[in-house]
Design an enzyme around this catalytic site. Structure first.
Site, PDB file in Angstrom:
ATOM      1  N   LYS A 129     -52.960  47.146  74.237  1.00 25.70           N
ATOM      2  CA  LYS A 129     -54.346  47.392  74.652  1.00 25.70           C
ATOM      3  C   LYS A 129     -55.186  46.125  74.825  1.00 25.70           C
ATOM      4  CE  LYS A 129     -55.021  52.078  72.890  1.00 25.70           C
ATOM      5  NZ  LYS A 129     -55.824  52.963  72.018  1.00 25.70           N
ATOM      6  N   ALA A 164     -62.529  51.084  60.828  1.00 24.52           N
ATOM      7  CA  ALA A 164     -63.042  49.985  61.654  1.00 24.52           C
ATOM      8  C   ALA A 164     -61.934  49.457  62.575  1.00 24.52           C
ATOM      9  CB  ALA A 164     -63.578  48.868  60.759  1.00 24.52           C
ATOM     10  N   GLY A 218     -59.506  66.197  66.619  1.00 20.17           N
ATOM     11  CA  GLY A 218     -58.986  65.056  67.389  1.00 20.17           C
ATOM     12  C   GLY A 218     -58.465  65.431  68.765  1.00 20.17           C
ATOM     13  N   ASN A 241     -57.444  50.963  77.406  1.00 17.65           N
ATOM     14  CA  ASN A 241     -56.360  51.954  77.323  1.00 17.65           C
ATOM     15  C   ASN A 241     -56.110  52.613  78.674  1.00 17.65           C
ATOM     16  OD1 ASN A 241     -58.632  53.620  77.485  1.00 17.65           O
ATOM     17  ND2 ASN A 241     -57.624  55.234  76.314  1.00 17.65           N
ATOM     18  N   ASP A 294     -61.049  55.978  75.320  1.00 12.37           N
ATOM     19  CA  ASP A 294     -61.000  56.602  73.982  1.00 12.37           C
ATOM     20  C   ASP A 294     -62.403  56.980  73.514  1.00 12.37           C
ATOM     21  OD1 ASP A 294     -58.260  56.549  73.573  1.00 12.37           O
ATOM     22  OD2 ASP A 294     -58.281  54.562  72.639  1.00 12.37           O
TER      23      ASP A 294
END
Ligand code: NDP
Length: 281
Positions: free
Chosen positions: A69, A129, A246, A90, A105
């Site tokens: 990425k 994080a 998710g 991404n 994302d």
């Protein structure tokens, strides 16, 4: 026929079992689109060649996952606004003759969030994080969140994200070291788990979070796609909270990527059903 590709890291999964491939192909089939989304395993040592190949073959774009990425940025022609701040890509998109890096994302998460609440003026507590937290923090701050509390185990990484968000967005940002059970401050609107806690196979792992501090007026989101109904999601529901699992983020980043590549708005429910089928086992 157009080919999109996912330049992945070292997934050991064959193409047919890759959930993202299955999800995107399900959308193509449902809408009768003459496009293909294929999975190629590409490590950092072959990334430059792979991007050249994508250009040479006229691919409309590709997704890339860890560990590519950040590495991929040097081979692209430019970055979208949030990808530039996040420092990770991404999703690459061909625009004219250029390959532009985007980060879908955080955009995928934001889309799921907006289905339940307008983030403008709201406050967020975010556990984690890493890459997912970075993307979510940047995108929600750009959408007008006023306060973000980054709660992370490692101080360096947490502090680095808090500094980035303070410097690059208008949100008021605070870092809290996560070294015991954390209680959500009163007045918090949104709580997000953006750590990998709860990801299969560690499905019984729980966040060090005082659930008594979670109240029904808070929206609780989890980035874990597998299993979608994590302990956090289930316990938050029992508290009467609105929840986002998710799959919402995963599906919506796919919808946004397909829109970038093809210009077409696909039906997210088809993609979600495919993922539910896969993750149900
Ligand atoms: P990273 O490795 O970049 O970051 C992981 C984060 O989780 C770090 O903040 C790390 O803390 C924290 N963490 C991990 N284990 C623990 C623990 N036991 N206790 C406390 N903190 C912990 O991963 P990503 O950000 O890329 O991904 C995180 C999750 O997000 C993954 O599970 C991934 O599947 C999911 N994801 C979901 C997406 C979706 O579309 N639904 C999209 C992208 C990611 P520390 O800094 O202290 O190590």
């Amino acid at each position: 026929m157009n080919f999109l590709s996912q330049l992945t890291g070292c997934f050991a999964l064959p193409c047919a079992e890759n959930p993202t491939v299955a999800m995107v192909e399900a959308a193509y089939q449902h809408h009768g689109l003459d496009w293909r989304y294929i999975n190629c395993e590409v490590g950092p040592d072959k990334l430059a060649d792979a991007v050249l190949g994508a250009r040479a073959m006229g691919w409309q774009g590709f997704n890339c996952s860890l560990p590519n990425k950040v590495e991929v940025i040097q081979y692209l022609d430019g970055l979208g606004e949030s990808a530039k701040i996040i420092g990770a890509v991404n999703c690459a998109v061909r625009r004219d003759d250029q390959l532009i890096g985007e980060n879908t994302d955080g955009k995928g998460f934001l889309e799921s969030l907006k289905e339940k609440v307008d983030p403008a003026g709201k406050s967020l507590v975010m556990f984690g994080a890493g890459g997912a937290a970075r993307a979510i923090g940047v995108e929600t701050a750009l959408a007008g969140l006023t306060k973000i509390t980054v709660v992370n185990r490692s101080v360096d990484r947490g502090q680095e994200l808090a500094t980035l968000l303070s410097e690059k967005t208008l949100a008021h940002v605070e870092f809290v070291e996560w070294n015991g059970e954390y209680s959500i401050p009163e007045g918090t609107d949104i709580v997000v788990n953006s750590t990998s806690i709860g990801l299969f196979p560690d499905v019984e792992a729980r966040l060090a979070l005082n659930m008594d501090s979670v109240t029904a007026n808070m929206l609780v989101a989890d980035v874990i796609p597998n299993p979608p109904r994590t302990i956090l999601v289930r316990e938050a529901e029992q508290k009467g909270c609105a929840v986002i699992d998710g799959l919402g983020m995963l599906v919506n980043q796919g919808v946004i990527g397909i829109k970038y590549w093809t210009g077409i708005d696909v039906d997210p429910s088809v993609m979600r059903s495919k993922l539910e089928e896969i993750f149900a086992g």
